[in-house]
Design a protein around this motif. Structure first.
Motif, PDB file in Angstrom:
ATOM      1  N   VAL A  58       0.822  -1.210   0.000  1.00 17.38           N
ATOM      2  CA  VAL A  58       0.000   0.000   0.000  1.00 17.38           C
ATOM      3  C   VAL A  58       0.859   1.264   0.000  1.00 17.38           C
ATOM      4  N   THR A  59       0.447   2.217  -0.818  1.00 20.72           N
ATOM      5  CA  THR A  59       0.977   3.571  -0.803  1.00 20.72           C
ATOM      6  C   THR A  59      -0.175   4.519  -0.514  1.00 20.72           C
ATOM      7  N   GLY A  60       0.014   5.447   0.413  1.00 22.03           N
ATOM      8  CA  GLY A  60      -1.005   6.429   0.739  1.00 22.03           C
ATOM      9  C   GLY A  60      -0.552   7.822   0.336  1.00 22.03           C
ATOM     10  N   VAL A  61      -1.460   8.581  -0.272  1.00 22.53           N
ATOM     11  CA  VAL A  61      -1.163   9.935  -0.738  1.00 22.53           C
ATOM     12  C   VAL A  61      -2.186  10.896  -0.160  1.00 22.53           C
ATOM     13  N   ASP A  62      -1.723  12.054   0.288  1.00 23.98           N
ATOM     14  CA  ASP A  62      -2.649  13.055   0.813  1.00 23.98           C
ATOM     15  C   ASP A  62      -2.051  14.447   0.659  1.00 23.98           C
ATOM     16  N   LEU A  63      -2.917  15.452   0.523  1.00 24.38           N
ATOM     17  CA  LEU A  63      -2.472  16.845   0.483  1.00 24.38           C
ATOM     18  C   LEU A  63      -1.994  17.338   1.844  1.00 24.38           C
ATOM     19  N   SER A  64      -2.584  16.821   2.896  1.00 18.58           N
ATOM     20  CA  SER A  64      -2.347  17.339   4.239  1.00 18.58           C
ATOM     21  C   SER A  64      -1.102  16.715   4.864  1.00 18.58           C
ATOM     22  N   THR A  65      -0.079  17.521   5.071  1.00 18.36           N
ATOM     23  CA  THR A  65       1.145  17.015   5.697  1.00 18.36           C
ATOM     24  C   THR A  65       0.908  16.630   7.149  1.00 18.36           C
ATOM     25  N   ASP A  66       0.015  17.329   7.840  1.00 20.68           N
ATOM     26  CA  ASP A  66      -0.269  16.990   9.235  1.00 20.68           C
ATOM     27  C   ASP A  66      -0.980  15.645   9.345  1.00 20.68           C
ATOM     28  N   MET A  67      -1.907  15.371   8.426  1.00 21.21           N
ATOM     29  CA  MET A  67      -2.552  14.060   8.391  1.00 21.21           C
ATOM     30  C   MET A  67      -1.512  12.966   8.148  1.00 21.21           C
TER      31      MET A  67
END
Length: 226
Positions: A79-88
């Motif tokens: 799994v690779t996870g991508v998100d805009l939020s660096t805090d998340m």
């Protein structure tokens, strides 16, 4: 909407979710609270994605604090996870270390994936399409990075609250799928964007959400053409 407008909207979205990161997992609708809820989600993921034998290469877009990413890793997927939020993402990485799960979490835009074509067997996202300024671009990107014959599996919902969420009041009109969509409508959206054999299933069991859901919840999936 111009690309500059899109970027301004995304900056507000990122700021909103950065501000939510510390409290996000405290909500039973978002995170896992107890073995019964965990087992219920694992059952859904095994049914729609598989049990990790063999492991599938999965991109979890808008992964947030890694709730779905970590469950998929637990059942054996890569799994690779991508998100805009660096805090998340900081929260997601901390949880992965705590649970000794090998998941790559990186900062990224759901509408512009940095991976090459055919990099994954499957893309998944939970409660993401409503917060995208250009969901059509996202769906094109998700199909680009999934191999022919792979899948897109979305956990989505439809709400129609009287007022916009805090942090979204200035931008909700710029989000084409704001408030989510009924499952039949999202099926149509996915089919119009080229996915095949699209189907959905309601996810209204209270055990999944920690309480009786107060709006429509479902999983919808389709195949990327071969």
């Amino acid at each position: 909407m111009t690309n500059g407008d899109d970027e301004a909207v995304k900056q507000q979205v990122q700021q909103y979710w950065d501000g939510r990161a510390a409290s996000y997992d405290g909500d039973s609708h978002h995170a896992i609270h107890g073995e019964e809820q965990r087992d219920a989600w694992l059952s859904i993921l095994r049914e729609w994605i598989g049990d990790g034998d063999p492991p599938r290469r999965i991109l979890d877009v808008g992964c947030g604090t890694g709730v779905i990413s970590l469950l998929l890793a637990e059942i054996g997927h890569d799994v690779t996870g991508v998100d805009l939020s660096t805090d998340m993402l900081e929260r997601a990485r901390a949880k992965a270390r705590e649970r000794d799960r090998s998941v790559e979490f990186r900062n990224g835009d759901a509408e512009s994936i940095s991976d090459p074509e055919n990099a994954y067997d499957l893309v998944t996202a939970r409660h993401l399409v409503w917060t995208l300024p250009n969901p059509s671009a996202a769906l094109r990107e998700w199909q680009r990075v999934v191999r022919p014959g792979g899948q897109i599996v979305l956990i989505e919902g439809h709400w129609d609250f009287d007022e916009a969420f805090d942090g979204y009041r200035e931008i909700h009109d710029e989000l084409p799928l704001y408030d989510g969509r009924p499952p039949g409508e999202l099926v149509d959206v996915l089919e119009k964007h080229g996915l095949e054999r699209v189907e959905y299933e309601p996810l209204m069991e209270s055990v999944l959400w920690g309480e009786e859901p107060n709006y429509e919840q479902y999983v919808v999936a389709g195949d990327v053409p071969e």
